[in-house]
Enzyme design. Structure first.
Site, PDB file in Angstrom:
ATOM      1  N   LYS A   8       0.855  -1.214   0.000  1.00 17.38           N
ATOM      2  CA  LYS A   8       0.000   0.000   0.000  1.00 17.38           C
ATOM      3  C   LYS A   8       0.873   1.240   0.000  1.00 17.38           C
ATOM      4  O   LYS A   8       2.048   1.195   0.362  1.00 17.38           O
ATOM      5  CB  LYS A   8      -0.896   0.012   1.251  1.00 17.38           C
ATOM      6  N   PRO A  87       9.689  -4.265  -0.610  1.00 16.96           N
ATOM      7  CA  PRO A  87      10.839  -3.997   0.253  1.00 16.96           C
ATOM      8  C   PRO A  87      10.403  -3.867   1.712  1.00 16.96           C
ATOM      9  O   PRO A  87       9.385  -3.230   1.993  1.00 16.96           O
ATOM     10  CB  PRO A  87      11.416  -2.687  -0.278  1.00 16.96           C
ATOM     11  N   GLY A  91       7.716   1.584   4.537  1.00 18.45           N
ATOM     12  CA  GLY A  91       6.465   2.353   4.563  1.00 18.45           C
ATOM     13  C   GLY A  91       5.434   1.841   3.584  1.00 18.45           C
ATOM     14  O   GLY A  91       4.393   2.463   3.371  1.00 18.45           O
ATOM     15  N   GLY A  94       4.588  -4.024   3.838  1.00 16.82           N
ATOM     16  CA  GLY A  94       4.834  -5.395   3.378  1.00 16.82           C
ATOM     17  C   GLY A  94       4.456  -6.471   4.396  1.00 16.82           C
ATOM     18  O   GLY A  94       3.710  -7.402   4.078  1.00 16.82           O
ATOM     19  N   ASP A 129      -1.530  -1.628  10.747  1.00 18.43           N
ATOM     20  CA  ASP A 129      -1.905  -1.501   9.331  1.00 18.43           C
ATOM     21  C   ASP A 129      -2.695  -2.704   8.814  1.00 18.43           C
ATOM     22  O   ASP A 129      -3.142  -2.691   7.671  1.00 18.43           O
ATOM     23  CB  ASP A 129      -0.638  -1.384   8.462  1.00 18.43           C
TER      24      ASP A 129
END
Ligand code: C5P
Length: 284
Positions: A8, A87, A91, A94, A129
Site C-alpha cells: 500500500k 521492500p 512504509g 509489506g 496496518d
C-alpha cells in the site's frame, strides 16, 4: 493455496494527538498497489513460516486467527512460504500485507466464514496496518482512523492511477519519526475530502496537490536523502510527490505506465530503487 499480498501507499496521512495507549490517532487514505509478495500456504503439523524475522506477522496472524475460532483445537497447522518483492521497512506495509493475506487465505482453508469486517477486526490484534490491508483486498482504497483499527471502504472501486515509487535506501525508525512529529491540533476535513473526491473524479491536478503526509517533514529532518530523492522525482516529471507511511519510500503520480517506467529506469541508473506501479483495485 497461493495468493498475492498487495503493498500500500498512504495518499494522505494526518497525525493527531497521542492516545492513552501511547499510539497517535491517525487518519489516512490507504491505497493498495500492484506490487505484491506471493504467499503459499499448506497444511502442516504446526504454524510456521520461512521468513527470517523474529516478529513474523504471518505466524502471528495465523495464531491470532486460530485462537479466535470456536474450536481452535480442530484446526490444522500451516506452513507459510513467502516470495518477497515488497521492500521491508519502507512504509509500503509489506509485513502487514502478508499478515492480511494469511487471514484471508486461512479464513477459507479453515472454513471459518468470517466477513471482511470481522477479519479486519481480528487483524487489529496483529498490527496497526493490518485491518486496512484486509479490507482493501475486498474494497480497494480504504479510510483508516484511530490507531488503524477503524477502517471503511473509500468507495473508490474502479479508480486507478500510475505511480512511480522510489526508495532512497535509508531506514526510517517508526517510533523515532513519530516522536519528532508535531501532532495536528485542529481537524481539517477537506484534506481527506479533496483526496477522495479528486481520485474518484480522475482530477489529477487536484490529486497531485492533495497528497500529504504529516510524517514526511520529521522523516526528512532525520534523513535528508529522502528530501533529495523527492526533488529528483519531481524533476524527472512525477507530480505531487509524497512519502508513504513512516518512510522512507516516496511515490509520485505519472500519466502512464510508459512514462512511469522511463522515470523509474532513470532513478535506478542513479542508484535508487524505483518501480512503476498501478494502484490496485479488486475486480468489482
Ligand atoms: O505500529 P507499530 O507497532 O509498528 O508502531 C511502532 C511505534 O510507532 C509505536 O510503538 C509508536 O511509538 C509509534 N506509533 C505511534 N502511533 C501510531 C503508530 C505507531 O505513535 N499510530
Amino acid at each position: 493455496m497461493t495468493i498475492e499480498a498487495f503493498a500500500k501507499v498512504n495518499f494522505t496521512l494526518e497525525v493527531f494527538a497521542k492516545r492513552a495507549d501511547g499510539y497517535h490517532a491517525l487518519r489516512s487514505l490507504v491505497v493498495p498497489i500492484e506490487l505484491s509478495d506471493t504467499l503459499t500456504i499448506e497444511f502442516a503439523n504446526a504454524i510456521t513460516s520461512d521468513l527470517p524475522y523474529a516478529d513474523d506477522l504471518c505466524v502471528k496472524a495465523a495464531k491470532v486467527l486460530r485462537s479466535s475460532a470456536p474450536h481452535p483445537e480442530r484446526l490444522k497447522g500451516v506452513r507459510i512460504s513467502v516470495k518477497k518483492r515488497i521492500p521491508a521497512g519502507g512504509g509500503l506495509g509489506g509485513g502487514s500485507a502478508d499478515a492480511a493475506g494469511v487471514l484471508v487465505a486461512l479464513n477459507e482453508m479453515w472454513n471459518l466464514r468470517y466477513s471482511p469486517e470481522r477479519l479486519a477486526e481480528i487483524g487489529a490484534a496483529v498490527g496497526s496496518d493490518v485491518p486496512a490491508l484486509v479490507l482493501s483486498r475486498f474494497a480497494g482504497p480504504v479510510v483508516m482512523e484511530g490507531r488503524g483499527e477503524l477502517v471503511r471502504s473509500a468507495s473508490l472501486k474502479g479508480a486507478k492511477v500510475f505511480l512511480v515509487i522510489a526508495n532512497p535506501g535509508v531506514f526510517c525508525s517508526t517510533p523515532e519519526v513519530f516522536k519528532k512529529c508535531i501532532s495536528r491540533v485542529t481537524d481539517d476535513p477537506s484534506i481527506l475530502y479533496n483526496m477522495v473526491s479528486s481520485f474518484a473524479a480522475g482530477d489529477v491536478d487536484l490529486m497531485a496537490r492533495s497528497f500529504m503526509n504529516d510524517l514526511e517533514h520529521p522523516a526528512v529532518e532525520l534523513h535528508p536523502r529522502i528530501g533529495l530523492l523527492k526533488e529528483r522525482l519531481e524533476k524527472a516529471g512525477a507530480r505531487g510527490v509524497a512519502m508513504s507511511g513512516s518512510g522512507s519510500t516516496l511515490f509520485g503520480l505519472v500519466s502512464s505506465g510508459e512514462e512511469g517506467r522511463a522515470i523509474a529506469a532513470s532513478l535506478c541508473a542513479e542508484g535508487f530503487k524505483a518501480w512503476c506501479v498501478a494502484t490496485y483495485c479488486p475486480v468489482v
